[in-house]
Design a protein around this motif. Structure first.
Motif, PDB file in Angstrom:
ATOM      1  N   CYS A 129       0.934  -1.191  -0.075  1.00 39.18           N
ATOM      2  CA  CYS A 129       0.128   0.127  -0.009  1.00 39.18           C
ATOM      3  C   CYS A 129       0.779   1.172  -0.039  1.00 39.18           C
ATOM      4  CB  CYS A 129      -0.892   0.089   1.194  1.00 39.18           C
ATOM      5  SG  CYS A 129      -2.100  -1.207   0.933  1.00 39.18           S
ATOM      6  N   ARG A 130       1.846   1.281   0.630  1.00 42.22           N
ATOM      7  CA  ARG A 130       2.958   2.471   0.849  1.00 42.22           C
ATOM      8  C   ARG A 130       3.599   2.852  -0.266  1.00 42.22           C
ATOM      9  NH1 ARG A 130       4.758   3.226   7.285  1.00 42.22           N
ATOM     10  NH2 ARG A 130       2.356   3.312   8.061  1.00 42.22           N
ATOM     11  N   THR A 240      -1.961   3.555   5.473  1.00 39.29           N
ATOM     12  CA  THR A 240      -1.257   4.776   4.721  1.00 39.29           C
ATOM     13  C   THR A 240      -1.191   6.098   5.602  1.00 39.29           C
ATOM     14  OG1 THR A 240      -3.097   4.938   3.635  1.00 39.29           O
ATOM     15  CG2 THR A 240      -1.805   3.627   2.435  1.00 39.29           C
TER      16      THR A 240
END
Length: 300
Positions: A129-130, A240
């Motif tokens: 996700c990051r 995030t």
């Protein structure tokens, strides 16, 4: 499953996981990129527009941003998910093959497998996700990661080892509930589709198995995500966010989203998720069942 298959079920599950990433990762990238850039004031006309923008600026490689950790994480996750589910289901059935799906064996087996894999999946998804969020159009975070390993190291440096398990509670709930829904749907659809085809020529059996695998896996994926997508939305927000003091309780996050955006807000990205769910999970089940046959695992 037959007795003595042992490690083979885990190998078949690992191959299924690889197929999920090959088919599904580009959908993940588009969904997350579109959601986060819109949150920063940018607008894409559609998911197709977002896809074309990524292809123009980064090429096909851009659609597989963060895929390295996905391949590793999903291979382990899927291997354990299918392996643990299959062997625990057989144990709960007393080692006997059952003609009809038995929910008292399917549901706890799937939920337990989901709970176990969530501990592996959480760090993998955090990195994915990051890496995806820091796309060329996003200014969500000032921290830049040169690779998945760099992302992991910087996360540990800034948030400690527990930072790698940020969003763990939401991941545990999502995987336990999601796996129970997925495998239940898969088993019942597979059973009811095979029933009327019992007397069809063996020459067509391969094509029938592929067709049944596509439908049972695809529908299982859709049902799963229709149930657990809000938990995934909460998990993604948790993973995030750079605010260490923000809540990690998925229900508090969803409550805040509901107050701000209503029920629709809890299902952000439903369209792209459903579009991904069918082909990715269909590929997983077809790959799983082909591997089961090739490895000589007996099935009911």
């Amino acid at each position: 499953m037959g007795e003595g298959s042992g490690y083979k079920e885990y190998v078949a599950g690992m191959l299924a996981g690889v197929s999920i990433v090959v088919v599904g990762h580009p959908f993940d990238t588009v969904k997350l990129q579109k959601h986060n850039t819109e949150g920063n004031g940018m607008k894409y006309k559609s998911s197709l527009h977002c896809t074309s923008r990524i292809l123009q600026t980064e090429g096909v490689k851009g659609l597989y941003r963060g895929a390295t950790s996905s391949f590793l994480g999903m291979a382990f996750e899927s291997s354990l998910a299918f392996g643990i589910y299959s062997q625990m289901k057989q144990f709960l059935q007393g080692g006997l093959n059952s003609e009809k799906p038995r929910p008292q064996a399917i549901v706890p087996s799937a939920a337990f497998a989901g709970a176990i894999i969530s501990f592996i999946l959480c760090p993998s998804e955090l990195i994915k996700c990051r890496m995806q969020v820091q796309g060329t159009d996003s200014s969500l975070t000032s921290i830049r990661y040169s690779s998945p390993v760099d992302c992991a190291l910087k996360t540990v440096q800034t948030e400690g080892l527990t930072g790698m398990f940020r969003g763990g509670g939401a991941t545990l709930l999502r995987e336990s509930i999601g796996n129970a829904v997925f495998f239940s749907t898969y088993e019942y659809v597979r059973y009811h589709m095979h029933q009327p085809m019992g007397h069809i020529s063996s020459n067509l059996s391969h094509f029938i198995d592929v067709g049944v695998g596509i439908m049972s896996g695809g529908l299982g994926g859709i049902m799963c995500w229709c149930v657990v997508l809000p938990l995934d939305v909460a998990k993604t927000i948790t993973q995030t966010s750079m605010d260490r003091d923000s809540t990690r309780n998925p229900f508090q996050i969803l409550q805040a989203i509901y107050k701000r955006s209503g029920f629709k807000g809890c299902y952000t990205g439903l369209g792209p998720t459903i579009l991904r769910a069918f082909p990715a999970n269909a590929a997983a089940i077809v790959t799983w069942e082909m591997a089961v046959k090739l490895l000589g695992i007996k099935r009911e």
